[in-house]
Motif scaffolding. Sequence first.
Motif, PDB file in Angstrom:
ATOM      1  N   THR A  90       0.846  -1.183   0.000  1.00  0.00           N
ATOM      2  CA  THR A  90       0.000   0.000   0.000  1.00  0.00           C
ATOM      3  C   THR A  90       0.886   1.238   0.000  1.00  0.00           C
ATOM      4  N   ASP A  91       0.302   2.339  -0.330  1.00  0.00           N
ATOM      5  CA  ASP A  91       1.007   3.606  -0.401  1.00  0.00           C
ATOM      6  C   ASP A  91       1.099   4.212   0.992  1.00  0.00           C
ATOM      7  N   LEU A  92       2.299   4.588   1.438  1.00  0.00           N
ATOM      8  CA  LEU A  92       2.479   5.180   2.763  1.00  0.00           C
ATOM      9  C   LEU A  92       1.658   6.461   2.900  1.00  0.00           C
ATOM     10  N   GLU A  93       1.563   7.237   1.854  1.00  0.00           N
ATOM     11  CA  GLU A  93       0.793   8.473   1.909  1.00  0.00           C
ATOM     12  C   GLU A  93      -0.680   8.195   2.219  1.00  0.00           C
ATOM     13  N   SER A  94      -1.247   7.165   1.604  1.00  0.00           N
ATOM     14  CA  SER A  94      -2.655   6.848   1.886  1.00  0.00           C
ATOM     15  C   SER A  94      -2.815   6.274   3.295  1.00  0.00           C
ATOM     16  N   GLU A  95      -1.827   5.545   3.780  1.00  0.00           N
ATOM     17  CA  GLU A  95      -1.870   5.035   5.154  1.00  0.00           C
ATOM     18  C   GLU A  95      -1.871   6.192   6.155  1.00  0.00           C
ATOM     19  N   ILE A  96      -1.042   7.192   5.915  1.00  0.00           N
ATOM     20  CA  ILE A  96      -0.994   8.354   6.803  1.00  0.00           C
ATOM     21  C   ILE A  96      -2.285   9.149   6.695  1.00  0.00           C
ATOM     22  N   ALA A  97      -2.831   9.258   5.485  1.00  0.00           N
ATOM     23  CA  ALA A  97      -4.108   9.962   5.300  1.00  0.00           C
ATOM     24  C   ALA A  97      -5.209   9.306   6.137  1.00  0.00           C
ATOM     25  N   LYS A  98      -5.222   7.976   6.203  1.00  0.00           N
ATOM     26  CA  LYS A  98      -6.211   7.273   7.034  1.00  0.00           C
ATOM     27  C   LYS A  98      -5.997   7.578   8.512  1.00  0.00           C
ATOM     28  N   LEU A  99      -4.726   7.616   8.947  1.00  0.00           N
ATOM     29  CA  LEU A  99      -4.427   7.934  10.345  1.00  0.00           C
ATOM     30  C   LEU A  99      -4.901   9.335  10.719  1.00  0.00           C
ATOM     31  N   LEU A 100      -4.902  10.241   9.747  1.00  0.00           N
ATOM     32  CA  LEU A 100      -5.335  11.621   9.978  1.00  0.00           C
ATOM     33  C   LEU A 100      -6.839  11.810   9.756  1.00  0.00           C
ATOM     34  N   GLY A 101      -7.523  10.765   9.298  1.00  0.00           N
ATOM     35  CA  GLY A 101      -8.975  10.854   9.095  1.00  0.00           C
ATOM     36  C   GLY A 101      -9.377  11.506   7.786  1.00  0.00           C
ATOM     37  N   LYS A 102      -8.468  11.571   6.823  1.00  0.00           N
ATOM     38  CA  LYS A 102      -8.769  12.251   5.560  1.00  0.00           C
ATOM     39  C   LYS A 102      -9.977  11.677   4.822  1.00  0.00           C
ATOM     40  N   PRO A 103     -10.160  10.369   4.740  1.00  0.00           N
ATOM     41  CA  PRO A 103     -11.366   9.862   4.060  1.00  0.00           C
ATOM     42  C   PRO A 103     -12.664  10.368   4.713  1.00  0.00           C
ATOM     43  N   TRP A 104     -12.682  10.463   6.035  1.00  0.00           N
ATOM     44  CA  TRP A 104     -13.858  10.976   6.737  1.00  0.00           C
ATOM     45  C   TRP A 104     -14.022  12.477   6.478  1.00  0.00           C
ATOM     46  N   ASP A 105     -12.913  13.209   6.519  1.00  0.00           N
ATOM     47  CA  ASP A 105     -12.978  14.646   6.216  1.00  0.00           C
ATOM     48  C   ASP A 105     -13.499  14.883   4.807  1.00  0.00           C
ATOM     49  N   ASP A 106     -13.022  14.101   3.843  1.00  0.00           N
ATOM     50  CA  ASP A 106     -13.471  14.255   2.454  1.00  0.00           C
ATOM     51  C   ASP A 106     -14.971  14.030   2.326  1.00  0.00           C
ATOM     52  N   GLU A 107     -15.472  13.004   3.009  1.00  0.00           N
ATOM     53  CA  GLU A 107     -16.901  12.699   2.910  1.00  0.00           C
ATOM     54  C   GLU A 107     -17.763  13.706   3.680  1.00  0.00           C
ATOM     55  N   LEU A 108     -17.265  14.199   4.795  1.00  0.00           N
ATOM     56  CA  LEU A 108     -18.068  15.094   5.632  1.00  0.00           C
ATOM     57  C   LEU A 108     -17.988  16.569   5.237  1.00  0.00           C
TER      58      LEU A 108
END
Length: 164
Positions: free
Chosen positions: A127-145
Motif C-alpha cells: 500500500t502507499d504510505l501516503e494513503s496510510e498516513i491519510a487514514k491515520l489523519l482521518g482524511k477519508p472521513w474529512d473528504d466525505e463530511l
Amino acid sequence: MTTRGVLYVHSAPRALCPHVEWAIAGVLGTRVSLDWIRQPASPGTWRSEFSWQGQAGTASKLASALRGWQMLRFEVTSEPCPTAEGERYSCTPDLGIFHAVTGIHGDILIPEDRLRAALTRSRTEQTDLESEIAKLLGKPWDDELEPFRYAGEGAPVRWLHQVV
C-alpha cells in the motif's frame, strides 16, 4: 474533571432525530431537545449541533451511543483537560467511525505504534504510505463530511451540560 466539546449531527433522516436526542440524553443524563434544520447537502435529512460540557470521556460515550445507526453522519469533539487529551470522532455510513486523539491546539496526535503499523502495511501489503498516513489523519472521513460541514455554516448552537 470536566471538559467541553461539540456534537455535530451532519445528517439524519427525520424519523431518526428523536432517537438521536434520546441517545444523547442518556449519555448526558438530562433531557435533550435539539434545534433541527434541513441539510441541503443531502435532501430529506436534517442536521443539528450543540456544545456540551461533561466529564472526560463524554465524547466517546456520545460516539458509542450514536454509531449504530447506518443513516447517521456525525462528529463529536472534546477539548483537552488536565486529566485527558482531546478527542475527535467522525462517523459516516460508508466509512464507519474514526477516532483521533487531539492536542491542545487541535492537532491530531498519532501514537508511534499506529505509525509503525502504517509503515509495516505499506511495506508488506504494497500500500502507499501516503494513503496510510491519510487514514491515520482521518482524511477519508474529512473528504466525505466536508460538504455537510459547509452546508451547516450559520447553524444555531446550543450548550448542554451533563448532570453529574
